[in-house]
Design an enzyme around this catalytic site. Structure first.
Site, PDB file in Angstrom:
ATOM      1  N   ALA A  56      64.432  -8.094  52.141  1.00 46.40           N
ATOM      2  CA  ALA A  56      65.193  -7.994  50.893  1.00 46.40           C
ATOM      3  C   ALA A  56      66.560  -7.430  51.262  1.00 46.40           C
ATOM      4  O   ALA A  56      66.729  -6.845  52.338  1.00 46.40           O
ATOM      5  CB  ALA A  56      64.461  -7.074  49.925  1.00 46.40           C
ATOM      6  N   GLY A  99      60.852  -8.128  53.307  1.00 51.63           N
ATOM      7  CA  GLY A  99      60.671  -9.089  52.226  1.00 51.63           C
ATOM      8  C   GLY A  99      60.530 -10.516  52.733  1.00 51.63           C
ATOM      9  O   GLY A  99      59.905 -11.355  52.075  1.00 51.63           O
ATOM     10  N   GLU A 102      56.986 -10.797  53.574  1.00 52.22           N
ATOM     11  CA  GLU A 102      56.242 -10.815  52.305  1.00 52.22           C
ATOM     12  C   GLU A 102      56.355 -12.179  51.619  1.00 52.22           C
ATOM     13  O   GLU A 102      55.382 -12.692  51.074  1.00 52.22           O
ATOM     14  CB  GLU A 102      56.754  -9.690  51.390  1.00 52.22           C
ATOM     15  CG  GLU A 102      56.402  -8.316  51.945  1.00 52.22           C
ATOM     16  CD  GLU A 102      57.095  -7.178  51.220  1.00 52.22           C
ATOM     17  OE1 GLU A 102      58.346  -7.134  51.242  1.00 52.22           O
ATOM     18  OE2 GLU A 102      56.411  -6.347  50.628  1.00 52.22           O
ATOM     19  N   GLU A 122      60.184  -1.566  56.754  1.00 51.25           N
ATOM     20  CA  GLU A 122      60.730  -0.728  55.675  1.00 51.25           C
ATOM     21  C   GLU A 122      60.626   0.766  55.971  1.00 51.25           C
ATOM     22  O   GLU A 122      61.457   1.550  55.531  1.00 51.25           O
ATOM     23  CB  GLU A 122      60.004  -1.038  54.353  1.00 51.25           C
ATOM     24  CG  GLU A 122      60.314  -2.399  53.752  1.00 51.25           C
ATOM     25  CD  GLU A 122      59.426  -3.524  54.269  1.00 51.25           C
ATOM     26  OE1 GLU A 122      58.720  -3.339  55.290  1.00 51.25           O
ATOM     27  OE2 GLU A 122      59.435  -4.594  53.633  1.00 51.25           O
TER      28      GLU A 122
HETATM   29  N1  CAA Z   1      69.723  -6.958  54.062  1.00 50.17           N
HETATM   30  C1  CAA Z   1      71.046  -7.159  54.032  1.00 50.17           C
HETATM   31  N2  CAA Z   1      71.752  -7.592  55.092  1.00 50.17           N
HETATM   32  C2  CAA Z   1      71.074  -7.835  56.222  1.00 50.17           C
HETATM   33  C3  CAA Z   1      69.692  -7.648  56.328  1.00 50.17           C
HETATM   34  C4  CAA Z   1      69.001  -7.203  55.165  1.00 50.17           C
HETATM   35  N3  CAA Z   1      67.668  -7.057  55.137  1.00 50.17           N
HETATM   36  N4  CAA Z   1      69.303  -7.975  57.586  1.00 50.17           N
HETATM   37  C5  CAA Z   1      70.417  -8.335  58.242  1.00 50.17           C
HETATM   38  N5  CAA Z   1      71.484  -8.261  57.432  1.00 50.17           N
HETATM   39  C6  CAA Z   1      72.877  -8.550  57.732  1.00 50.17           C
HETATM   40  C7  CAA Z   1      73.513  -7.434  58.540  1.00 50.17           C
HETATM   41  O1  CAA Z   1      73.970  -6.403  57.690  1.00 50.17           O
HETATM   42  C8  CAA Z   1      74.623  -8.164  59.231  1.00 50.17           C
HETATM   43  O2  CAA Z   1      75.696  -8.331  58.337  1.00 50.17           O
HETATM   44  P1  CAA Z   1      77.213  -7.934  58.802  1.00 50.17           P
HETATM   45  O3  CAA Z   1      77.494  -8.917  59.915  1.00 50.17           O
HETATM   46  O4  CAA Z   1      78.010  -8.196  57.575  1.00 50.17           O
HETATM   47  O5  CAA Z   1      77.170  -6.537  59.257  1.00 50.17           O
HETATM   48  C9  CAA Z   1      74.050  -9.561  59.477  1.00 50.17           C
HETATM   49  O6  CAA Z   1      72.945  -9.687  58.590  1.00 50.17           O
HETATM   50  C10 CAA Z   1      73.537  -9.743  60.887  1.00 50.17           C
HETATM   51  O7  CAA Z   1      72.638  -8.662  61.161  1.00 50.17           O
HETATM   52  P2  CAA Z   1      72.747  -7.778  62.511  1.00 50.17           P
HETATM   53  O8  CAA Z   1      74.167  -7.665  62.950  1.00 50.17           O
HETATM   54  O9  CAA Z   1      71.998  -6.516  62.255  1.00 50.17           O
HETATM   55  O10 CAA Z   1      71.955  -8.731  63.507  1.00 50.17           O
HETATM   56  P3  CAA Z   1      71.096  -8.309  64.790  1.00 50.17           P
HETATM   57  O11 CAA Z   1      70.733  -9.590  65.455  1.00 50.17           O
HETATM   58  O12 CAA Z   1      71.762  -7.253  65.574  1.00 50.17           O
HETATM   59  O13 CAA Z   1      69.756  -7.633  64.176  1.00 50.17           O
HETATM   60  C11 CAA Z   1      67.857  -7.532  62.688  1.00 50.17           C
HETATM   61  C12 CAA Z   1      68.890  -8.428  63.416  1.00 50.17           C
HETATM   62  C13 CAA Z   1      66.974  -6.826  63.706  1.00 50.17           C
HETATM   63  C14 CAA Z   1      67.039  -8.417  61.784  1.00 50.17           C
HETATM   64  C15 CAA Z   1      68.632  -6.469  61.850  1.00 50.17           C
HETATM   65  O14 CAA Z   1      69.624  -7.125  61.075  1.00 50.17           O
HETATM   66  C16 CAA Z   1      67.749  -5.700  60.917  1.00 50.17           C
HETATM   67  O15 CAA Z   1      67.065  -4.789  61.338  1.00 50.17           O
HETATM   68  N6  CAA Z   1      67.779  -6.059  59.618  1.00 50.17           N
HETATM   69  C17 CAA Z   1      67.036  -5.336  58.605  1.00 50.17           C
HETATM   70  C18 CAA Z   1      65.545  -5.651  58.637  1.00 50.17           C
HETATM   71  C19 CAA Z   1      64.846  -4.839  57.581  1.00 50.17           C
HETATM   72  O16 CAA Z   1      64.832  -3.629  57.605  1.00 50.17           O
HETATM   73  N7  CAA Z   1      64.238  -5.534  56.614  1.00 50.17           N
HETATM   74  C20 CAA Z   1      63.542  -4.897  55.513  1.00 50.17           C
HETATM   75  C21 CAA Z   1      64.468  -4.785  54.322  1.00 50.17           C
HETATM   76  S1  CAA Z   1      63.792  -3.824  52.989  1.00 50.17           S
HETATM   77  C22 CAA Z   1      62.695  -4.864  52.206  1.00 50.17           C
HETATM   78  O17 CAA Z   1      62.522  -6.007  52.574  1.00 50.17           O
HETATM   79  C23 CAA Z   1      61.975  -4.249  51.033  1.00 50.17           C
HETATM   80  C24 CAA Z   1      60.872  -5.064  50.458  1.00 50.17           C
HETATM   81  O18 CAA Z   1      59.742  -4.934  50.851  1.00 50.17           O
HETATM   82  C25 CAA Z   1      61.107  -5.962  49.352  1.00 50.17           C
END
Ligand code: CAA
Length: 248
Positions: A56, A99, A102, A122
């Site tokens: 998400a 998400g 999920e 998360e």
């Molecule tokens: N939300 C918003 N933006 C996201 C995102 C997310 N979940 N995942 C990645 N992005 C964005 C980053 O902010 C980045 O944007 P910018 O270039 O503008 O900074 C772009 O996507 C590329 O991401 P990275 O530079 O981080 O890419 P990477 O290859 O170095 O890493 C990754 C990839 C490991 C997936 C890392 O992006 C990451 O850890 N993302 C978050 C994963 C996460 O925590 N997901 C759970 C979200 S909470 C949720 O989902 C709640 C629920 O249950 C409903």
């Protein structure tokens, strides 16, 4: 689309397909439109090579309060996807996180490229899964493995996901689209009402008690004996020919 299969792609590459409200609503709208279309019998929900979805949208959620979530009924569009009647196959590669994992689990089968990485990270953000992750992952993997993944945020590979039963199949990246489409075509060729009731009956295994699930399965079985497609399926078998199902 002339084989009854419709492919829906999530395409927000700049954010690794992070699922914000607008995107998840668009996915729900599109899948519901396909669900109502009589020519579509099976759907494929896919992402991009780098990500099915990396979760998400963290930016969008960052400043929300509990009352914001409650007032907006934050997960309502996820619920709409859960209620789709026709089969939805998740075709996934790259990040399938939070998400995104999920959403894949809400779909009916998951076919993954060998590049796919699954997880519920998360906990690293100081929260927990909110779109069904604690429930569906536990049902898919069992308590101990799900607990470990959810408490540590550890990701698993596509091979591990296949071995543990989270996904149906892992395939080489260059065969992902073809393999998924062939599976969808097999499903789309079957009698649509039988497919719909089979999907609901399997979902009942997780959603209702055992005795009720058995009863609902039996009643669905009986109900299908009122359809033309049941006549056609049985006749075709006895006449040693391929059945032609029309969805009635
Ligand atoms: N939300 C918003 N933006 C996201 C995102 C997310 N979940 N995942 C990645 N992005 C964005 C980053 O902010 C980045 O944007 P910018 O270039 O503008 O900074 C772009 O996507 C590329 O991401 P990275 O530079 O981080 O890419 P990477 O290859 O170095 O890493 C990754 C990839 C490991 C997936 C890392 O992006 C990451 O850890 N993302 C978050 C994963 C996460 O925590 N997901 C759970 C979200 S909470 C949720 O989902 C709640 C629920 O249950 C409903």
């Amino acid at each position: 689309m002339n084989d009854g299969v419709c492919r829906v792609q999530i395409n927000r590459p700049e954010a690794l397909n992070a699922l914000n409200t607008e995107l998840i609503r668009a996915i729900a709208d599109t899948l519901e439109t396909c669900d109502r279309n009589g020519e579509i019998r099976c759907m494929i929900l896919t992402g991009i090579d780098q990500a099915f979805a990396a979760g998400a949208d963290i930016h969008e959620m960052q400043s929300l309060s509990p009352s914001d979530f409650l007032h907006s009924h934050f997960f309502k569009d996820w619920e709409r996807i859960r209620r789709i009647k026709k089969p939805v196959i998740a075709q996934v590669s790259g990040f399938v996180l939070g998400g995104g994992c999920e959403l894949a689990m809400i779909c009916d089968c998951i076919i993954a490229s060998e590049t796919a990485v699954f997880g519920q990270p998360e906990i690293r953000l100081g929260v927990i899964p909110g779109a069904g992750g604690t429930q569906r992952l536990t049902r898919a993997l069992g308590k101990s493995k799900a607990m470990e993944m959810i408490l540590t945020g550890r990701t698993i590979t596509a091979q591990e996901a296949e071995a543990t039963g989270l996904i149906s199949r892992v395939v080489p990246a260059d065969q992902l689209e073809e393999e998924t489409r062939s599976l969808a075509k097999v499903i789309a060729a079957h009698a649509p009402l039988a497919v719909q009731l089979a999907k609901q009956s399997v979902l009942n295994a997780a959603e209702v008690g055992f005795a009720e699930g058995l009863l609902l399965e039996q009643n669905s079985f009986y109900l299908l004996f009122s359809t033309n497609d049941q006549d056609e399926g049985f006749e075709a078998f006895l006449e040693k020919r391929k059945p032609q199902f029309h969805g009635n």
